[in-house]
Design a protein around this motif. Structure first.
Motif: not given
Length: 373
Positions: A165, A300, A302, A305-306, A308-312, A314
């Protein structure tokens, strides 16, 4: 549930020191035959495994072996396999020891650990860079002891993962570690054995591009059970405790074995391999006589998490994924695909292999991880 047992098993929850584990009477799932194979058949290795899967204990076991601590191996496979017990200088570096918010944090940690060993082996480097000091330290260790040095690097990837990130900082960590780890190739003549462990694998454009003598055993069938607990080991070492677990949960022993398998088994680190149990969750389940999502509850990471957020992504996209060997093998510098990270971190595992198309089918390893996600 309160059980009266004259021989209460000591579960090594959080114990990463092989010497402490053996000297203080904790149960040890014997992996020393694989350690003997590893140290006898090769010289320079890399191993990726999920967090809390036994990597640090494996490193500590190898350290005890190369320090010639024969008494710690009494009753284990190694006692029958080893006859020489030669002591070697061991340089054990642990990069998991601190958070990394800037490049200086990495330099400070390396300085601290290098200084400790420089005093031990009378090493004085003219090149004061971390890599210059590392190269001289390896040379000095061999000169002082007359035997090749052993280098063990635990959680080699911690700084890079913490900088996901923050691409400029990640590049700084990557370049610094590339130079540092590159020493392991130039110092080959002074080395007896090298093992680097971590959660993730980085591709040829990253930290290992100059270290092409490193053998990656992460997906090697011979070492698929070097960390974790196999079905046979579960029965061999914990059968009595599983009987007690069953009583506390109003189950038969067979039902307890099945529930343990459903919740914590299912990790496959190469195609056509036996499933491995998550040791952290199994040991806590047996200690507490209660089933729980112990591994997932530790948090989980960090970096995941970053990503997964970045790639959206499902969650329903994580089942029955088909990927190639190249996709599983590495996280490239500009790669934003979280799938290899999920696999290497233990959140996805190999469920099938399509030989014709050379494709791996990935899914959640077990109920604990599926429910946690």
């Amino acid at each position: 549930c309160i059980l009266v047992n004259a021989m209460v098993m000591k579960f090594p929850i959080g114990i990463q020191s092989f010497e402490s584990l053996r000297s203080e009477g904790f149960v040890y799932v014997d992996k020393t035959a694989l350690v003997k194979k590893l140290v006898s058949e090769g010289k320079c290795y890399f191993l990726s495994r999920p967090r809390r899967f036994g990597k640090s204990l494996l490193m500590s076991t190898i350290e005890a072996y190369f320090k010639g601590k024969k008494h710690l191996f009494e009753g284990l496979a190694m006692a029958e396999l080893e006859t020489e017990w030669k002591e070697h200088p061991v340089l054990h570096l642990d990069l998991n020891a601190k958070p990394y918010t800037k490049l200086q944090d990495l330099y400070d940690l390396l300085d601290d650990q290098l200084t400790y060993y420089e005093r031990q082996y009378d090493s004085i480097a003219t090149d004061k860079s971390p890599e210059g000091r590392f190269r001289q330290l390896i040379r000095s260790a061999k000169q002082k002891t007359g035997r090749g040095a052993v280098v063990l690097v635990d959680e080699y990837d911690k700084p890079i993962l913490q900088a996901i990130g923050n691409e400029p900082l990640q590049d700084e960590f990557r370049n610094a570690l590339k130079a540092f780890y590159g020493v392991l190739k130039s110092a080959d003549a002074d080395l007896r054995f090298t093992l680097l462990t971590g959660v993730t694998k980085f591709g040829k454009v990253s930290v290992f591009s100059d270290l092409n003598n490193l053998e990656d055993i992460s997906m090697n069938h011979c070492y698929s059970n070097v960390c974790g607990i196999s079905e046979d080991e579960l029965h061999k070492y914990f059968d009595t405790e599983i009987g007690e677990l069953a009583k506390c949960n109003n189950q038969t022993k067979d039902e307890a074995y099945k529930e343990l398998g459903r919740r914590y088994d299912g990790y496959h680190f190469c195609e056509n391999s036996h499933g491995m149990y998550n040791p952290f969750s199994v040991l806590l389940t047996l200690k507490n006589s209660n089933y729980g999502n112990y591994w997932f509850a530790t948090g989980t990471p960090t970096y995941l998490v970053e990503l997964l957020k970045k790639n959206d992504f499902k969650l329903d996209e994580f089942s029955n994924l088909e990927v190639s060997q190249d996709e599983l093998d590495s996280i490239h510098q500009a790669d934003i695909n979280p799938i290899p990270v999920l696999f290497q971190s233990g959140y996805l595992t190999i469920k099938d292999y399509q030989e014709r198309f050379k494709l791996y089918v990935l899914d959640f390893p077990n109920e604990e991880v599926r429910e946690g996600f």
